[in-house]
Every structure is written in structure tokens, then in C-alpha cells.
Design an enzyme around this catalytic site. Structure first.
Site, short mmCIF file in Angstrom:
data_model
loop_
_atom_site.label_atom_id
_atom_site.label_comp_id
_atom_site.label_asym_id
_atom_site.label_seq_id
_atom_site.Cartn_x
_atom_site.Cartn_y
_atom_site.Cartn_z
N ASP B 82 0.86 -1.19 0.00
CA ASP B 82 0.00 0.00 0.00
C ASP B 82 0.89 1.24 0.00
O ASP B 82 2.00 1.23 0.52
CB ASP B 82 -0.99 0.00 1.16
CG ASP B 82 -0.40 -0.51 2.47
OD1 ASP B 82 0.78 -0.89 2.48
OD2 ASP B 82 -1.14 -0.57 3.46
N GLU B 153 -5.57 3.72 3.99
CA GLU B 153 -5.95 4.45 5.22
C GLU B 153 -7.42 4.84 5.25
O GLU B 153 -7.98 5.11 6.32
CB GLU B 153 -5.09 5.72 5.35
CG GLU B 153 -3.60 5.46 5.48
CD GLU B 153 -3.22 4.74 6.78
OE1 GLU B 153 -4.10 4.50 7.60
OE2 GLU B 153 -2.03 4.42 6.94
#
Lengths: 413, 413, 413, 413
Positions: B82, B153
Site C-alpha cells: 500500500d 488508510e
């Protein structure tokens, strides 16, 4: 005491001739309302009107006034009129509706202002009575005092006059009178009651402390949301279990605030609590119970810091003296006949009693009607609140003079 | 399957020679973090690095990338890294600390940004593995896919790649891998566990409706402060009474808001609720229980309108496949020896599993250590979070290569 | 340590020849169960059987027995078998079902009694092991001790043996073993696990004090019904907020009692609380939290008298020692093969650990299966609970001998 | 209407001469109290006394009596006296204290019995009035009816007389009167008030259903202890939030019962609730709110079965008719002078109004004082309750005659 109707008739003999000027002055006050403790122009105009008639006026504090009219030996009767407006944009539709704005000195913000609680009628009623007693000294005996009080809406004005030395500014009254225009009293009528007529009220800002933590790890924190919720539930038991069923008491948590995100346990919570009671002991018990419950709930929750209590907007009980009320009622019955009614207590509050309580003087506080069409009358503080100009304007003068005359004209009977 | 240590040695043979360049590139990413779904520069740089080495890179959505390295018949192993930063002002004190700011496209506000969750290490680990598999094709067989995923997130990135057609952008993997640098794993070590390793999480915004009234006349309204408080107390019983004691479940009310004044009963209250579970059935039960309790409490309170539930930030369960995890653990044990540890599940959440679940592929997700001084290591998302540059940077490449090699190098054994 | 299978074979060589007599004796014990601390006949028969075989038996307390079999230098292994029945009317349908009754000495009431928890199998397993070690001294070396313990069901028996001087009655063991027949373990199998296997449990009787009043005048009293209810709601927050989600903890209020008439506010309320935990720190925190919350809620309610806490039925945590469990598991794997299983912890409790904890000795506690038809097996304490006679009866002897042999037969390896 | 004091004087002219016999008869009744609906001897003696004087007595139900004294055209005035005792052991210390016991026909248990509520004075007052009207027919005109009513204490007697045909047993009254000896009224005085004087009251037995489970596995059950506690907390909000602060309302949960063991979650819980109100609409709202809250709380808890509500001991509001009360007050003021007082409403209840409400007849109910030493007067139902013999005994006759005379003697004015 029996009302001397002839003397009253003399005292009120100028009502017709002064009506146009009084209506103009009323409209002036209505168009130029001022915020609490900022009633500079209002106060100056009242003073000017009184002094033009030769009345002895004494400033008390920034905007408070005491008008003293001495007329030989006899009872000393003081009457209060409150003079401040509200931060409300008037929507009454009256031709003389307020479009005024004012900068709030405390916050620096400009706000619309309106006499949405009818204090302009109170000014006019008391001013009219002062002039009547000043100009018809042959019809009465004793002393009449007009107390023009600021800042009723913030519960600050009566305290300010006490702290600014009202006791020294005037002779000690034998009785203290007050009136309020009310939507709940029929237009053209006056209404009295003995005993508690307006509730004691207070607000409390409470901050309770938890300990912040990530929402997934409550065991590392102390959850103030759960703590505040447990407090709210427990506060319900004050009215349901700790106050006698026949007493009138209210404990409202009007606001609760804690946290900003779902997954963060915040560090504190805030409650805004409002209390009402018609009995000082009950109010005292309620406040003690609130503090007791909150402190113990914090301890039950392992709160790391004591809760904080900030009292504000505290209004005392308005508890009409039996004898004073009976005297006023007798005078009203005699003068107004079937327009003299019983007043039903309502859960509103006033700072009226602060001055007589500080002076140790018995008091009564009555209502005057403001609307011919009661069914559609907006309540006090409603932006549309604006009583009928007449007969309300004359009624305010009549009621003030008649009530005071119960003491000041009885020499002749 | 047994790890072919010789092949792994070949795959990792460039670690020393590339170290200075990799450290420079890491510092570049650390200094230029970007907000979720706005990782344009980050994505462009990753793509450039891969394409410079001849890797086939396919964009998926605005910033997602799939790097496909085909090397003959054999297993297809995909691994995810990520790439987004956090709206945090870094206070790590590192010489390469971020001072970057970025305008949040959703809110229009400028905010500081930092890689406070270590995603820059995830980029570098996956990039290093891609280059290793690209440049040492003789050491392995099959297909290695690097999935550079945006917006972990905000739980939006994996969904975005699924909706943008990741299934069509690459061969279907046999296994799906992921790693995260963690303050709870010793520096230099890797840690795995089978079964639930990261919790399912969801947030719910709840609005409950009362009926406004003056604080002195609660009987004319429906008090939403009392209603919300009763709900909070009742929600505690989900974990205490409705979920088995051996299950891991959390229901946190992170925020409660109602009202503005002490003496006005407001018309509604808002709760922000966060839930965590390590079992999908438990999560489903928790959500049903929350809705059941809130609906019935509203009914108990005479609420005039149904409560509103808005779910957001929903993260799935990360439930490591037993066989995939065993294969990775075997490879880690063989390569890292006593630095291959058990991973303790923590109540955090990830959107990692969304892509393999959408594709029907088994997965595992492991941790890599980031701090030699664990006792003083700041947690992920802490503004001071910045793992030791080394050995973390090398470890991320090693773990990625070794794990994938469990499938891709076994031809030789 | 490696199990000496040859030696074990010798120790268990009498299983076939003794089976009819053992089955008869089992049925005898099953038909003549006795209540906790009243196991006089049971204890006498065990002692007679042991002394007939020449075993040195030492009474500890009224019904406890310690059988000490010394056989040269070597490890000292103690094993416990609990011997008491339950006040239950057996409905198993077995031909040897109990129809016994006994007068409870504490209450004076006659009650049916049954071995509804399988302690008769525990007696027979330990007795068989004692005889095996007594009669095949050539196959082992060291000391084997059989601890026949009363009153497990009331949590009183292990404490009684400690207080009656068990430490002086036998050599200090190196390890302490125990077993239980369980409906949750497959018939014919044994099952072990290291770490917490049975929860710590405790019960607390709480009396909170209000102040009686007529139901129409709550303000003159302190309502203990509201107080107790607030406490119950607040106790939910211990598990939901104060214990980590990954811990296993239970706080149950099993009973609440206050008042007799609708219109009389009673003077007190009683709560019976039960707690469970798999971690001594968690249990300690739970008890502190219960006391904290109840004391503070009483204070919040103006309770005129401190609450009273009476702890009873306190069972310690059963936390199997890692090394001891590994040794037993190794022996079980060697002897039982695929019938040696993992034991899943269950939220039941035992007083087994009291004696080894008092002596400072590591311990392990395992389960043995009781039912071929697990799906229809009634749980322990169910009136229908009666495990299959075989292979359970032989299994109890085998498991006891094999486990002890992990220490006592290793001289030969 | 104006009281004819001369006629009253005639009606009461035998007070002195009958005093010794009346005191003897009072002591007889005091020594031989009987339980509700079992007042056989009491009823027989009253009937005998009346019939000896030639009064027409009609039994209504098992022990109720209607004495009808017709005396020409004119108003019909009925007055009620209740006749039952209480299951209380008298500790008044009076020489004529009751030592009686009686077997309660409903339960079969023998219990002490006493006139701890002063109904013996009510018998004597009404009996005296009947005899006065019977024997001085020249002093009045119309019809006087004595209603001797059983079982006031169980709220069953007035209903029994209605159901047994009281409407057919007598002419329809124009007014219905009743009196009660009270510790809160000064000795020798009478006290009246218009409007609500005694509260409506009702009791509700509520059973809420959970689902039993072992205390360690709450997730398999539905915990009725938590459910009942949540209900108790929520019921507090009826008085605190749903009833206007100026209304008098009480909701008391006098008893809560669930469970027997700490570690067993029981299957149900029982609440005994008592309600009080001075306004039928308020009472109706309270009952609806109780049912609403309990039903919804059960639903919030997943209760598997609807809650059960059993109403019992329902007492109606006693709401004194304004005109009837004014007539009685006028008569009392005329006869008793300054001993005619205002009665303060108290939160007790009566079945007095059931008969006039059933007949559609306006009523009033007043108090008579019983104790010269009010400060030490025990309350009604207290085992020490025993009013002063005199002047209470005479006062009861005087008040009854004077009140009735307000209608029956006015022909002469």
C-alpha cells in the site's frame, strides 16, 4: 387597607391627554432596543423624561436608575421595571418593528436586537406611574420609587444594582412591586397570585474527565461517553426519587458533547444542565444531588480528575408575599373588577426578587395581559412577540398606579 | 513445499549493491507522501522505476498499479504494497522527515502529510521484490505480481482497484501476500500467524430523533439526550452479554452530540459508533444488535421518527489462510531462523483482504519489525512513527522475496 | 524425557485380569455416591482397597487420603482424584444408576445424590494407577502418590487437605497431575493443553442498603431497587470497557432480590454475582471494579450504610504448566497415538490447582473422553450424565499410568 | 344553602346521654376487628343496633349494609362508613387494644387483626348519624342513607357493593359523603378541600422473559436481570421527562426478583410496580408509558416472549366535587368555627369514590382529627395507631350530622 378610588382617579387623570406622546415614546423604545448591560440610550432617555418632570433620578451602576418621589410621611413603595432587549430578529410585522442591531460587547459580534419580551411596556408603565405620582402629589402620601433595572434577560441586572449600592441610593421600601406583560393573561386583564409564581432556575456546565484511548482498546482509557451517559440516566432519579411528588422540579440535560471520531475514545465530556424549582430547599437539594451523583459516577468510572461544575444564569425563586399580594389583589379587584384574575404559576424565571431579597423587603409580581387574540399570541421571547399597543400601554400605567396606591392612598379612607 | 535457499540467495544477491540507491529512493518517498487516492507522484515514480527495469506495469484506477512478471509455467503469486500517506505532521526528528503538505481534494483544506504508517517501506519492499524476480529469472518459475494499492488508510483503495478491474489486469493468483511494518514486532524479525490477525471494523453514524421543547417542559417533547444516554448504556450489553467471552469484540461510542443550551431540549442526537470483531458472524451479530437496541430504545422513548444508520470506514476481517500461512512460515523459518516469530493479533484493521476475497484467492498477511528499541517505539499513526531505516529496508525486500519463493522456487527441490 | 513403552506395558499388564473386579467396584461407587465433605464410606472403601494391596495410606482431614508408594530414588509424582458426588437425582437409565439419598449435614435436609460429574471414574483411575505402581515395582523408580481429594464440587476439599496438613503427609512432589472425564472429549481419547485450561471463578453476595419508605414518598427513603438496577447496568461496563477485548472475562449477576410489595420501598437489595477469568490479573481487576462501582453507586444514591461483599465458591485459575504438559502430551502421543488430542479450554472451574499452588509444584490437568456418541452426550452435572463404562474405565487407569510414567519410567531409556 | 343550626342542635341533642353506651360500643368494635370481606360479626352488630332503633337495613353483598331513613320529600344524602380491620398486631397500649386473630379465608393463615386505620370510628360516626336522623325526624326532611361498606383496605368492598346491587337497594342519592380519621388533622378539627384529595393508585405485577443459561455463557441466553435493571432505570424517565413538573405522579418499583444462584442466568424476572397520580389522564399516560417502555426494552433484549402485565389493587382518584365540598365546608364553618380547616391532599388512596362514580353522584370526602398530641401521632396503618377516644368519637357523629344537614335541614332557613 382599602383602595381610595377617588385618589386613583386623580392619579390617572392624565391618561387620555398623554396617550399620543406615550405611544410615540413606546414606539421609540420598541425601535431602539439595547442588549443587557448595554442599555445606555434607553437609560438616558428614561432619565431625561423623568428629569424633565422634575423627578429626582439617581444612577445605580452603568444603566440602572432609581427615581425617588418623596411626598411626606407614609409608606415607601418601590416598583421595578426592566429595560433590556433580546438578541432576536423581530418578525412581528408591526409598523414600529425593530430593525436594530448592536455589537455584543462580550463577544464582539453584531446581533439583531428586539424587545421580544415586552420590557418596553414595563418601562412605559413604570415611567407613567412615576409621572402620575410626581404630578398629583395631593392625591397620595408617602414615597414612590421607580427602579429601572437593566439586564433581566441575563440575570445580571438586579445583582448589578445591588452591588452598585441601590440600598444607599434610595429610602428602604416597605414593599417592592413588579409587573410583566404576558401572553398567558387575557388582553386588558391583570393577574396575581400569592406564593411561588416563577421558578428558581440555574444552569450548570459540567465537564467530566475520562482518559483518551484508541476505540479498540477501551481498557487503556476511561470512556467519558459511557460515563456521561450513566450520569444522564442517574440524574433522572433526582426528580423521580429524591424530590417529593407534590413539589415542582425539573432537571434537564439540554446538551451533551464528547468526541469527534468513532474510533477514538475522547478524554472528556461536557453536559449543560438546567434546573427548575419552586422552593429554595428543593433547588438546593437538586444541586447537591447533581454534584453528588456526578462525583460518584466519576469515581465509579475511575475518572482521573475531578469533575468541574460552573454555575451560570442563576435565577432566584419569585415567591410572592401573601400580605403584599393580598393588598395588590384587593386594589386590583376594586379598580379592574372582573378583569382582576388569578395568575397561574409558570416555569419561567426572573431576577426580580434579587433586589427586595437583598433589602429584606416583601414583594409581589403580577402579570398584565397583552393580546386580545390570546389563541394566536406568540409566547415571550418568540421573534413574533409584540403585544397589542392598546389597551396594553394604558394598562401598564394603571396597574402600576393602582397597586402602589394600595399603600399610598389609604390615608384618606 | 520446501524453500530453495540457493535460489533465494540468487534472488537477493543484489541487496548490497542496490542499498545506497534504495535508501535514497526510500527517503524520497518518505519526504513526498501523498494523501489517499491522491498518490499521483508516488504512483508515477513506482511505475517509472519498474518500467526502467523492463517490468510490465498496468494502471488500475487513478493511482493503482499492477506489475506482472511472467516466467514460464508455475504458481502465480501476487503481493500487495500500500502506498498512501496520512494527514499527520511528522515529528520523528529524522533528517528525511516529511514537511510536505497537500490539499485534500475532498475538503479543499491543506494538510500536513507523512508516512506515519510505514507504507513507504511497503512500497520499497514490493518494488525490491519485483526487481529481484525481474532480474533473476533463472532462479524461479511461475508468475510474480506486484499490486501497488492506493488508499489503505481510508479503506477505499482496495475497493477502487476491484471496481477498476484488477481481475482483468492480471492473471488470477494462486496466493495473495501482504506485509506491514509494525512497532510490536522486534526490529529485524518477521512474524506470522494463521487465522484472524486483523479485526473487521466498521463505523456507524447514528442519528436518533426526539422532539424539541423548552427545558422546563420535557413533557411536551421527547428528550434525545436521555434517549442517547440510554442507548449508550444498553450498547454495553452487546459485548458483556451477547458475545461469547472467548470472542474478541469491541463496541465503542466514540462521539455523542446533542443540544446547544442547557434549557432547550434539542430535537435529535448523534452517535458515532465503531465496532471490531475477529469473526464475521460476530461482526454481523454486533451490527444487528446495535440496530435492534437503538430502534427499540427509540420506540421506548416515543421517538417521532426512525433512527438513521450510516455505515462508513468498513474494514473486512483479515483471516490468514492456514495453508498459505504455513508455507510462508516454513520459508521464514528456513531463511530467518530465530527471527521468524509468531504474530500476536492486534485490534487494528486493513483493507488488504478485499482484493483476494473479491478474486477468491487465499491469502496471508505478516508483520516485519521496525525498531531496535521496541520499548520506546511509537505506534503506527503516531506523528513520531518512523522505523529504523536499516535493517528494515532490506528486511522488507527479503521477506517479500522469501515468502513468494515458497511457491516460485520449489521447482528445484 | 521419553516414555518407556515397555515399562508402561508391564505397569498396565493386569488391566484385562482385573477388569471384572474393577467394573464391579466402579458400579459400587456409582451406586453409593456421597455429598461433599461427607464421603465417609467412599473414603473408607478406597483405603481398604489400597491397604489390602499393601499401600501406605494416610488420612488427611475427615475423608481425604494420601497413598504414598515409594520405590527408590527418582522423581516424585503426585496425582489427584476427586471423590465426591452431587445433590442430583440420576436419570441416566443405567442399570447401576444411583438411587441414593443423604442428609446434608449443613442443612439437615435429605437429598438425592449421584456421581453426575464422573468422580467415580476419577477414583477408579487413580486407584488403578496406585495398584499398578504398587504391584510392578520393577518397572519404575521414584515415588508415586495418589491424592484422593474430597469436596471438589464445593471448592472446599483441596483447601481442607491443605489446612489439614497434606504437606506433612507426603514427600513434596516434583509434579502434580489430574484428570477429568469430559463430554467434550471424544470417547476413548485423551486431551491436553498448556496454559489456562479452566477459568478462575468466584461468586460474590452483595447487599446494598437503601432506606425503606412508603412507595408514594420515595423522597423520604433511598430506593434500593433503583440503586441495584443502576449497579447492574454499570457492571456491564467492566467487560465492555475495562477488560481488553482479547481477554476472556465474564461478569454475571445471576440473581437480584429486593422488596415484597409494590407500594413499599424496601430497605435493601441483594445481588449474587459470578465472575470468570483466565488470567489472575484480570480476575483481580474485575473484583476491584465490582467493589469500586458498587461502593460509588451506593454513595451516588445516598446509601446510609456501606455495601457488604461476601465472596464464596472461589475457584482458582487452572493454568497448566508448559513443561509438565509437554511431558504428559509426549507420553500420551507415544501411547495413545491419534487418540491424543488438543483440549479446548472451557469456562468451567476446578479447585484442583489449590494443592499444587500451596506446595509450589507445577501441574497439568487433562481430559479423558466418556461417550462414544458425543452428539448426544449430556454435559457434566446433567442428571443424565453417566459416561460409557468402557473404554472409559480402562482409559482412566491408562492415562494416569502413562502420564506418571513420563517421569517414573524414564530411568530405562 | 345555609346550615340550620337550631335543627342541628336538635339532631345532636342526645350526644351527652348516649356517650357511655357509644364508648362501650366503640371499644367493642375496637376489640373485635375483622378482616376485609370477612366482617360478619361487625356487620351483624351494626345491623342489630340499627334495627333496634327501627331503621330499615338492607344487606348488600356478604357484609355490606344500607340503612335507609326516609323522611318526606327533599334531598337524598348518602354517607359511607367503612368497617374492616387490618392484619396488624396492635401495639397502641390502649386498655381496649385488640388482641384478636382471624383466619384469612383466602390464605388459610391465622393473623392478628386490629382497627389500625380507625374504621371503628367511621362505623360509630355513621351509626350515630343514622340514629340521630332516625330519632329526630322533626328536625329535618328528605332521605338519609348510611352505607356501611366492607373491605376498603383491599379495594374490594366498594366494587362488591356495586356488583351486589347497591343501586337497587336504595334511592339514588343527590350527594355522597365520606369521612376518615387522620393523624394529619388536629384533634377535634374537621378538614375539607375541593378537587383531588386522594390519589389514584394501582399496582402492576410484571413478568419479563429472558432465556436461561449458564452464567459463563450469557451469549446462549437472554439475561433477564440486565433486562429488568434497564427497565427500572428507564421507568424513572416517566416522572422525570414525560409528566409535567407541576403534576403529582409517582412510579415506584417496590420489588424486583430474579434468579437463585450466582452462576445461573435465570429465565425471567418479576417487578412489582406501584403508581400514583392526582389526575386520571396522568395515570393513564403513566400506565401506557410503563407498558411501552417494558415492551420495547424486552424487544431490545431479544426477549423470547411478551412481557406479562397484571394490574391489581387499583384505587380510583378521589376528586371532591366543588359544589358538594363548598356546601359541607359552609356547614362545618358554621358549626365548628375555627376548627373547620383546609385539608392538604396526601398521596394515599381510597375506594370511596367507586360507589358514587358508579351511581353518577357528586361526592366529597373529609378528614377528622384524632390526636390532641399531633407531634407524636402514629400514622394510619401503624400498629400503634389508635386515636384519642374523645373528642374523636363525638366528633365523628357531629361531622356526619352537620355535613348531611347542609342538605337535609335547609328547609327551615
Amino acid at each position: 387597607m382599602t383602595l381610595n378610588l377617588e385618589a386613583v382617579s386623580t392619579l390617572l387623570s392624565d391618561l387620555d391627554s398623554t396617550r399620543p406622546a406615550r405611544e410615540d415614546l413606546y414606539e421609540h423604545f420598541h425601535r431602539t432596543p439595547e442588549l443587557s448591560m448595554q442599555e445606555d440610550e434607553t437609560s438616558a432617555r428614561i432619565r431625561a423624561e423623568l428629569e424633565a418632570a422634575g423627578v429626582d433620578v439617581r444612577p445605580v451602576g452603568r444603566t440602572g436608575l432609581v427615581a425617588v418621589i418623596e411626598n411626606g410621611a407614609g409608606p415607601v413603595v418601590a416598583m421595578r421595571g426592566d429595560i433590556d432587549g433580546l438578541p432576536v430578529r423581530e418578525v412581528s410585522g408591526k409598523p414600529y418593528a425593530s430593525t436594530a442591531t448592536q455589537v455584543n460587547e462580550a463577544t464582539g459580534e453584531e446581533t439583531p436586537v428586539a424587545h421580544a419580551c415586552g420590557h418596553d411596556f414595563h418601562i412605559m408603565g413604570l415611567l407613567g406611574a412615576c409621572l402620575a405620582f410626581q404630578q398629583h402629589r395631593d392625591a397620595w402620601q408617602g414615597t414612590f420609587i421607580g427602579v429601572f433595572q437593566p439586564a433581566e434577560e441575563t440575570a445580571a441586572g438586579a445583582r448589578d444594582m445591588v452591588e452598585s449600592g441601590i440600598a444607599e441610593a434610595m429610602p428602604k421600601p416597605d414593599v417592592y412591586l413588579g409587573q410583566h406583560v404576558l401572553a398567558s393573561v387575557p388582553g386588558g386583564a391583570v393577574a396575581t397570585t400569592a406564593g411561588p409564581v416563577l421558578s428558581a432556575a440555574a444552569s450548570i456546565r459540567v465537564v467530566v474527565h475520562g482518559k483518551g484511548s484508541h476505540g479498540s482498546m477501551p481498557e487503556l482509557g476511561v470512556d467519558p461517553v459511557v460515563l456521561a451517559s450513566a450520569i444522564v440516566m442517574r440524574l433522572q432519579t433526582i426528580v423521580s426519587r429524591e424530590v417529593a411528588a407534590r413539589e415542582t422540579a425539573v432537571v434537564t440535560v439540554g446538551a451533551i458533547h464528547a468526541g469527534t471520531k468513532s474510533n477514538i475514545i475522547p478524554a472528556s465530556a461536557e453536559l449543560l444542565i438546567n434546573t427548575r424549582a419552586y422552593n429554595s430547599d428543593v433547588e438546593k437539594h437538586i444541586h447537591e444531588a447533581i454534584e453528588r451523583i456526578i462525583r460518584q459516577e466519576c469515581a465509579a468510572a475511575r475518572s482521573p480528575q475531578d469533575p468541574e461544575f460552573t454555575y451560570y444564569d442563576a435565577y432566584p425563586l419569585t415567591d410572592n408575599n401573601v400580605d403584599v399580594t393580598a393588598a395588590v389583589r384587593g386594589a386590583f379587584d376594586a379598580y379592574f373588577g372582573e378583569k382582576s384574575l388569578d395568575l397561574t404559576p409558570v416555569p419561567a424565571s426572573e431576577d426580580f426578587s434579587i433586589i427586595p431579597d437583598a433589602l429584606g423587603v416583601p414583594y409581589t409580581y403580577w402579570g398584565i395581559g397583552g393580546f386580545a387574540d390570546m389563541a394566536n399570541a406568540p409566547g415571550n421571547h418568540n421573534p413574533a412577540f409584540a403585544p397589542d399597543l392598546q389597551p396594553t400601554l394604558d394598562l401598564g400605567v394603571q396597574a402600576a398606579v393602582v397597586a402602589a396606591a394600595a399603600w399610598l392612598t389609604t390615608k384618606d379612607t
